[in-house]
Design a protein around this motif. Structure first.
Motif, PDB file in Angstrom:
ATOM      1  N   ILE A  31      75.773  29.593 -61.945  1.00 57.60           N
ATOM      2  CA  ILE A  31      75.577  28.200 -61.533  1.00 57.60           C
ATOM      3  C   ILE A  31      75.628  28.088 -60.010  1.00 57.60           C
ATOM      4  CG2 ILE A  31      76.589  25.891 -61.613  1.00 57.60           C
ATOM      5  CD1 ILE A  31      77.509  26.552 -64.460  1.00 57.60           C
ATOM      6  N   GLU A  32      76.602  28.761 -59.379  1.00 64.32           N
ATOM      7  CA  GLU A  32      76.698  28.739 -57.913  1.00 64.32           C
ATOM      8  C   GLU A  32      75.470  29.385 -57.284  1.00 64.32           C
ATOM      9  OE1 GLU A  32      81.499  29.006 -57.153  1.00 64.32           O
ATOM     10  OE2 GLU A  32      80.395  30.834 -57.589  1.00 64.32           O
ATOM     11  N   SER A  33      75.022  30.469 -57.862  1.00 63.87           N
ATOM     12  CA  SER A  33      73.854  31.170 -57.333  1.00 63.87           C
ATOM     13  C   SER A  33      72.599  30.311 -57.445  1.00 63.87           C
ATOM     14  CB  SER A  33      73.654  32.478 -58.089  1.00 63.87           C
ATOM     15  OG  SER A  33      72.473  33.113 -57.674  1.00 63.87           O
ATOM     16  N   ASP A  34      72.396  29.676 -58.590  1.00 65.50           N
ATOM     17  CA  ASP A  34      71.226  28.815 -58.777  1.00 65.50           C
ATOM     18  C   ASP A  34      71.262  27.628 -57.834  1.00 65.50           C
ATOM     19  OD1 ASP A  34      70.232  30.465 -60.712  1.00 65.50           O
ATOM     20  OD2 ASP A  34      70.944  29.249 -62.409  1.00 65.50           O
ATOM     21  N   ALA A  35      72.441  27.054 -57.627  1.00 66.49           N
ATOM     22  CA  ALA A  35      72.563  25.906 -56.729  1.00 66.49           C
ATOM     23  C   ALA A  35      72.203  26.301 -55.299  1.00 66.49           C
ATOM     24  CB  ALA A  35      73.975  25.342 -56.781  1.00 66.49           C
ATOM     25  N   TRP A  36      72.566  27.509 -54.882  1.00 60.30           N
ATOM     26  CA  TRP A  36      72.265  27.946 -53.521  1.00 60.30           C
ATOM     27  C   TRP A  36      70.794  28.321 -53.376  1.00 60.30           C
ATOM     28  CZ3 TRP A  36      73.502  27.635 -48.739  1.00 60.30           C
ATOM     29  CH2 TRP A  36      73.005  28.520 -47.826  1.00 60.30           C
ATOM     30  N   VAL A  37      70.259  29.043 -54.322  1.00 56.09           N
ATOM     31  CA  VAL A  37      68.883  29.514 -54.232  1.00 56.09           C
ATOM     32  C   VAL A  37      67.891  28.369 -54.393  1.00 56.09           C
ATOM     33  CG1 VAL A  37      67.159  30.966 -55.366  1.00 56.09           C
ATOM     34  CG2 VAL A  37      69.451  31.840 -54.982  1.00 56.09           C
ATOM     35  N   PHE A  41      67.765  22.116 -49.471  1.00 60.30           N
ATOM     36  CA  PHE A  41      68.295  22.118 -48.111  1.00 60.30           C
ATOM     37  C   PHE A  41      68.525  23.529 -47.594  1.00 60.30           C
ATOM     38  CE2 PHE A  41      69.773  18.239 -50.248  1.00 60.30           C
ATOM     39  CZ  PHE A  41      69.045  17.333 -49.504  1.00 60.30           C
ATOM     40  N   ASN A  42      68.197  24.525 -48.377  1.00 65.12           N
ATOM     41  CA  ASN A  42      68.358  25.917 -47.976  1.00 65.12           C
ATOM     42  C   ASN A  42      67.082  26.361 -47.257  1.00 65.12           C
ATOM     43  OD1 ASN A  42      69.259  28.512 -47.714  1.00 65.12           O
ATOM     44  ND2 ASN A  42      68.811  29.095 -49.818  1.00 65.12           N
ATOM     45  N   LEU A  43      66.898  25.861 -46.026  1.00 63.73           N
ATOM     46  CA  LEU A  43      65.680  26.131 -45.261  1.00 63.73           C
ATOM     47  C   LEU A  43      66.016  26.824 -43.952  1.00 63.73           C
ATOM     48  CD1 LEU A  43      63.999  22.622 -45.549  1.00 63.73           C
ATOM     49  CD2 LEU A  43      63.476  24.626 -46.907  1.00 63.73           C
ATOM     50  N   THR A  44      65.063  27.603 -43.469  1.00 60.95           N
ATOM     51  CA  THR A  44      65.188  28.130 -42.117  1.00 60.95           C
ATOM     52  C   THR A  44      64.726  27.054 -41.140  1.00 60.95           C
ATOM     53  OG1 THR A  44      62.946  29.027 -42.080  1.00 60.95           O
ATOM     54  CG2 THR A  44      64.688  30.465 -42.964  1.00 60.95           C
ATOM     55  N   VAL A  45      64.976  27.271 -39.866  1.00 62.34           N
ATOM     56  CA  VAL A  45      64.541  26.311 -38.851  1.00 62.34           C
ATOM     57  C   VAL A  45      63.019  26.199 -38.854  1.00 62.34           C
ATOM     58  CG1 VAL A  45      64.502  25.849 -36.382  1.00 62.34           C
ATOM     59  CG2 VAL A  45      66.578  26.718 -37.437  1.00 62.34           C
ATOM     60  N   GLN A  47      60.933  26.679 -41.412  1.00 56.96           N
ATOM     61  CA  GLN A  47      60.498  25.933 -42.597  1.00 56.96           C
ATOM     62  C   GLN A  47      60.756  24.441 -42.425  1.00 56.96           C
ATOM     63  OE1 GLN A  47      62.859  28.041 -45.450  1.00 56.96           O
ATOM     64  NE2 GLN A  47      61.171  29.385 -46.070  1.00 56.96           N
ATOM     65  N   GLY A  48      61.897  24.084 -41.854  1.00 55.15           N
ATOM     66  CA  GLY A  48      62.194  22.684 -41.595  1.00 55.15           C
ATOM     67  C   GLY A  48      61.215  22.074 -40.615  1.00 55.15           C
ATOM     68  N   GLY A  49      60.830  22.848 -39.597  1.00 53.48           N
ATOM     69  CA  GLY A  49      59.843  22.379 -38.633  1.00 53.48           C
ATOM     70  C   GLY A  49      58.480  22.172 -39.265  1.00 53.48           C
ATOM     71  N   GLN A  50      58.113  23.047 -40.175  1.00 49.66           N
ATOM     72  CA  GLN A  50      56.830  22.896 -40.865  1.00 49.66           C
ATOM     73  C   GLN A  50      56.819  21.643 -41.730  1.00 49.66           C
ATOM     74  OE1 GLN A  50      56.384  26.578 -43.005  1.00 49.66           O
ATOM     75  NE2 GLN A  50      55.520  27.654 -41.241  1.00 49.66           N
ATOM     76  N   ILE A  51      57.909  21.368 -42.397  1.00 53.83           N
ATOM     77  CA  ILE A  51      57.988  20.154 -43.216  1.00 53.83           C
ATOM     78  C   ILE A  51      57.923  18.920 -42.323  1.00 53.83           C
ATOM     79  CG2 ILE A  51      59.527  18.784 -44.687  1.00 53.83           C
ATOM     80  CD1 ILE A  51      60.397  21.445 -45.955  1.00 53.83           C
ATOM     81  N   GLY A  52      58.655  18.937 -41.207  1.00 52.51           N
ATOM     82  CA  GLY A  52      58.620  17.814 -40.273  1.00 52.51           C
ATOM     83  C   GLY A  52      57.237  17.592 -39.695  1.00 52.51           C
ATOM     84  N   ALA A  53      56.562  18.669 -39.318  1.00 51.05           N
ATOM     85  CA  ALA A  53      55.208  18.555 -38.768  1.00 51.05           C
ATOM     86  C   ALA A  53      54.241  18.020 -39.824  1.00 51.05           C
ATOM     87  CB  ALA A  53      54.736  19.916 -38.256  1.00 51.05           C
ATOM     88  N   SER A  54      54.408  18.422 -41.064  1.00 52.70           N
ATOM     89  CA  SER A  54      53.548  17.921 -42.136  1.00 52.70           C
ATOM     90  C   SER A  54      53.737  16.422 -42.342  1.00 52.70           C
ATOM     91  CB  SER A  54      53.850  18.645 -43.451  1.00 52.70           C
ATOM     92  OG  SER A  54      53.598  20.019 -43.320  1.00 52.70           O
TER      93      SER A  54
END
Length: 82
Positions: A31-37, A41-45, A47-54
């Protein structure tokens, strides 16, 4: 989460609730593993920038369509100001 360390070639578990040392192995339940994977919100900087740019691109396209519609509506009106 459980912490474990290697001692004499064997994996030894630390007591539950113990603080993990830097060289410990962290053991997660499924359960802990699935929640993390699977966390959105488990994004790199990057990936977060790509979402923001989109999101900004979608907003800009919507603004462009809105201005185009406004231009078309305003050009339909014939002005007789002679």
């Amino acid at each position: 989460m459980l912490c474990a360390y290697v001692s004499a070639g064997a994996l030894v578990l630390r007591p539950a609730g113990a603080v993990c040392a830097a060289d410990d192995v962290a053991l997660f339940t499924s359960i802990e593993s699935d929640a993390w994977v699977n966390s959105p919100f488990n994004l790199t900087v990057d990936q977060g920038g790509q979402i923001g740019a989109s999101i900004l691109l979608v907003w800009a396209a919507a603004y462009g369509f809105r201005m185009l519609a406004k231009l078309i509506r305003s050009s339909d009106v014939v002005q007789d100001d002679f």
